[in-house]
Design a protein around this motif. Structure first.
Motif, PDB file in Angstrom:
ATOM      1  N   UNK A   1      23.735  -6.408  -5.172  1.00 27.61           N
ATOM      2  CA  UNK A   1      22.745  -5.841  -4.000  1.00 27.61           C
ATOM      3  C   UNK A   1      23.411  -4.599  -3.708  1.00 27.61           C
ATOM      4  N   UNK A   2      24.631  -4.226  -3.845  1.00 24.50           N
ATOM      5  CA  UNK A   2      25.276  -3.067  -3.243  1.00 24.50           C
ATOM      6  C   UNK A   2      24.753  -1.724  -3.835  1.00 24.50           C
ATOM      7  N   UNK A   3      24.543  -2.236  -5.312  1.00 28.76           N
ATOM      8  CA  UNK A   3      23.810  -1.052  -6.066  1.00 28.76           C
ATOM      9  C   UNK A   3      24.569   0.098  -6.023  1.00 28.76           C
ATOM     10  N   UNK A   4      25.875   0.186  -6.155  1.00 27.76           N
ATOM     11  CA  UNK A   4      26.859   1.422  -5.961  1.00 27.76           C
ATOM     12  C   UNK A   4      27.084   2.199  -7.193  1.00 27.76           C
ATOM     13  N   UNK A   5      27.193   3.397  -7.101  1.00 27.25           N
ATOM     14  CA  UNK A   5      27.505   4.242  -8.499  1.00 27.25           C
ATOM     15  C   UNK A   5      28.905   4.342  -8.794  1.00 27.25           C
ATOM     16  N   UNK A   6      29.818   3.893  -7.846  1.00 29.18           N
ATOM     17  CA  UNK A   6      31.239   3.985  -8.066  1.00 29.18           C
ATOM     18  C   UNK A   6      31.690   2.614  -8.756  1.00 29.18           C
ATOM     19  N   UNK A   7      30.903   1.785  -9.163  1.00 29.72           N
ATOM     20  CA  UNK A   7      31.229   0.388  -9.618  1.00 29.72           C
ATOM     21  C   UNK A   7      30.782   0.517 -10.873  1.00 29.72           C
ATOM     22  N   UNK A   8      31.594   0.065 -11.877  1.00 31.23           N
ATOM     23  CA  UNK A   8      31.377   0.055 -13.381  1.00 31.23           C
ATOM     24  C   UNK A   8      30.073  -0.795 -13.568  1.00 31.23           C
TER      25      UNK A   8
END
Lengths: 217, 479
Positions: A92-99
């Motif tokens: 859900x976080x939908x972050x671009x710093x996660x692989x």
């Protein structure tokens, strides 16, 4: 007579007669009931002594810390549980710093080679930890299968500080293990290691090279 | 390595203990490898128990094991029932050969060609790898130490650290020769190479075979203690898992396990706990995505029910295979595990093996001890190893009417010459006239006393008779 009967009959008809059953007093296993902060401290000390890595986080900050941890290692992907809130939160976080986030949602047979060769890290929940030995309790299930904590080179485990027990004995009593066990249960205390070559410690021999614990306080 | 090559393969000649021990003592490499390893293990064990009431904990360990043994037949039935309910198939084997056949039949039923193995001393007892090889099934050891030992076509020299007799250089050469890795003294590199070599095997093996540290009757759970993760791989990746265990490994409950686990790893390697403590209670369920489809347990007797008949010998069955007795044994530390020529070396081997192979073959084992008592003192479940050594020595020489013989080969070490000498000795001491004559003659002609007295004087100076007997001196003092 079957081998089973032969063996049982030999044991039952013991020439020495009935054996006395001694009393077993388990109180020697008890440790002082450390307060939570001391449990955390001891857990951390023990697991770090066997090459585990501990990060103190909160409900709000653990995703940030996870992203940092993965970025410093250059992880291309992360295997996350499908149902568990850990997986839900991350997706859900939908972050671009996660692989790239991967899900273990099909039988191992269909993607074994991929799991063994392409997955860089995994994250699982725990059923608590043990302060005295620096151990994590894991009960793999269909949402977090057994190989999730074994095959990827980096295993990240999320531990709630409130679920840290003092001893193994206390943990199994509190969780009533006697009532029944899952198909597989584990205590994990550090990354995979060996000292089979001239007593020299080497990590990551068959399982993960790194074990990272996020303690949510 | 030439000094160990002679006792690899199917037949181990235990009788050659003395020449092998001599060879090991005169091999500085063997002595150095063992000495440094065992010194380290002793201090690590000591440190791991700091802050514990060790005596009370050992007492609990002994009682937990005794309680389990007192109820052994009932517990085995309960274990079988619980495991069956959990979906694990239980098999019984009276000896190693039958256990091997059971494993083979399970493999054949699955048309299995390759077996990957976790560490298991019972499988060493059964000589399972040789058996499977002869049946056309490849069995590969996955514990790094066992893998190294298998590459060298040897047997383990320690029950916890199978390759402890080799140093890094020797392992590097071996791996280079057998697997083509580069020559290197970098343990990280060697370990990483083995990881790479074995990962393929884990993925492709048809069957995984493992041992069991504790089998829990109450919940139907098989517990495995390990550091590497190879045990978890072996019991998780192949579609079929076969666990083999001695019948004595059953305990009533998980609570018992918590006590034994606290003792096992600290006694073995000085670790508070191992990296993995794996508890298996069933095959993969319909909704689960990995784990073996089939799990089997082979309960192996192989002489254990015979040990069970005797109240004293029964203590041997308490053993939880930690290896602390060998780590602390001055004999083991000097000759190493291969000198014994038996599956289980060191102090526990010296009492367990005569049960399994008989005293005729294993007659030298109970004598290979200085009776210093260290093994008994460190044993986490308080097995009175020195007492049992003394009893087995007695049984190996003359049998003892107090103990009806329970071990095959009773009296195998008896020498008629020695028996005659002691008979004469007893007769002389029971007859005052002859005794006085004998002792005064011996002191008079003491110059003629030989300076050699067989093997005794190989390493010792022969004692000299005194110029006067004790009786004469007391007489002179007017007493």
């Amino acid at each position: 007579m079957s081998s089973r009967e032969t063996i049982l009959q030999r044991l039952r008809n013991r020439t020495g007669g009935e054996l006395t059953v001694p009393e077993c007093d388990f109180s020697v296993l008890a440790r002082p009931d450390w307060p939570t902060n001391e449990r955390i401290e001891r857990f951390e000390k023990l697991i770090e002594s066997v090459h585990g890595e501990v990060h103190h986080v909160s409900e709000d900050s653990w995703v940030d810390r996870l992203a940092e941890v993965l970025n410093t290692r250059g992880a291309r992907n992360l295997l996350v549980p499908k149902q568990h809130e850990i997986g839900q939160t991350l997706r859900a976080a939908d972050r671009d710093d996660l692989p790239e986030l991967l899900i273990y949602d099909e039988p191992i047979e269909s993607w074994q080679a991929h799991l063994f060769n392409e997955v860089d890290a995994s994250i699982t929940s725990t059923r608590g930890g043990i302060a005295e030995t620096g151990s994590l309790i894991l009960w793999p299930n269909d949402d977090e299968p057994r190989l999730m904590s074994l095959v990827p080179p980096v295993h990240i485990a999320v531990l709630k500080a409130s679920e840290l027990y003092t001893t193994f004995h206390e943990a199994m009593q509190a969780q009533n293990w006697a009532a029944g066990m899952p198909t597989n249960a584990l205590l994990i205390s550090g990354p995979s290691k060996t000292a089979d070559i001239e007593q020299t410690l080497a990590y990551g021999v068959h399982g993960p090279k790194e074990l990272i614990v996020l303690i949510i306080e | 390595m030439s000094e160990t090559a002679e006792h690899t393969g199917h037949h181990i000649d235990v009788k050659e203990f003395h020449p092998r021990a001599q060879a090991a003592i005169h091999n500085p490499k063997i002595r150095k490898n063992f000495r440094s390893a065992m010194d380290g293990l002793m201090s690590k064990r000591k440190a791991a128990f700091e802050g514990w009431d060790l005596e009370t904990l050992r007492e609990l360990g002994a009682n937990v094991r005794l309680r389990a043994l007192a109820n052994l037949p009932d517990l085995l039935e309960q274990l079988e029932k619980k495991l069956t309910e959990n979906g694990i198939k239980v098999h019984w084997a009276v000896d190693g050969d039958e256990a091997c056949r059971i494993v083979r039949d399970i493999c054949k039923a699955r048309d299995a060609k390759t077996v990957i193995k976790g560490k298991s001393m019972v499988s060493e007892e059964m000589e399972l790898n040789h058996y499977l090889k002869a049946e056309g099934i490849e069995a590969l050891e996955s514990d790094l130490g066992e893998y190294i030992v298998q590459l060298a076509d040897e047997t383990p020299s320690h029950i916890i650290m199978p390759a402890i007799h080799k140093n890094t250089g020797e392992i590097s050469e071996l791996m280079h020769e057998k697997t083509g890795t580069d020559l290197s003294n970098d343990v990280e590199y060697l370990t990483a190479s083995a990881r790479q070599q074995l990962r393929e095997k884990f993925m492709n093996a048809d069957v995984g075979v493992s041992g069991v540290n504790f089998a829990v009757a109450e919940t139907g759970t098989l517990c495995l203690v390990e550091n590497e993760g190879n045990g978890r791989m072996t019991t998780t990746v192949p579609k079929c898992h076969i666990a083999v265990t001695g019948i004595e490994k059953v305990v009533p409950s998980m609570e018992d396990v918590s006590a034994l686990l606290a003792l096992l790893t600290r006694s073995a390697t000085g670790q508070h706990i191992t990296t993995y403590f794996n508890m298996i209670s069933g095959p993969r369920k319909a909704e689960e995505l990995d784990g073996p489809e089939e799990v089997h347990l082979v309960l192996v007797d192989n002489g254990r029910s015979s040990i069970y008949q005797d109240d004293e010998l029964l203590d041997t069955l308490r053993c939880i295979r930690c290896g602390a007795c060998m780590n602390h044994c001055p004999v083991y530390t000097r000759v190493g595990g291969h000198a014994y020529g038996t599956t289980y070396p060191g102090p526990i081997g010296k009492i367990l093996m005569p049960h399994l192979i008989g005293l005729d073959e294993g007659r030298h084992l109970p004598s290979a001890s200085s009776l210093c008592g260290a093994c008994g003192e460190v044993c986490p479940v308080k097995i009175p190893i020195p007492d049992l050594l003394v009893r087995l020595r007695q049984e190996s020489v003359d049998g003892d009417n107090l103990h009806p013989a329970k071990v095959r080969g009773h009296g195998a070490k008896r020498s008629s010459k020695e028996a005659l000498i002691w008979k004469g000795w007893a007769w002389m001491h029971a007859s005052p006239g002859i005794y006085r004559f004998g002792t005064s003659a011996a002191t008079k002609f003491r110059a003629l006393q030989p300076s050699k007295a067989g093997a005794w004087t190989d390493y010792r100076t022969a004692p000299k008779l005194a110029a006067k007997t004790l009786h004469q001196r007391m007489k002179e003092r007017g007493q």
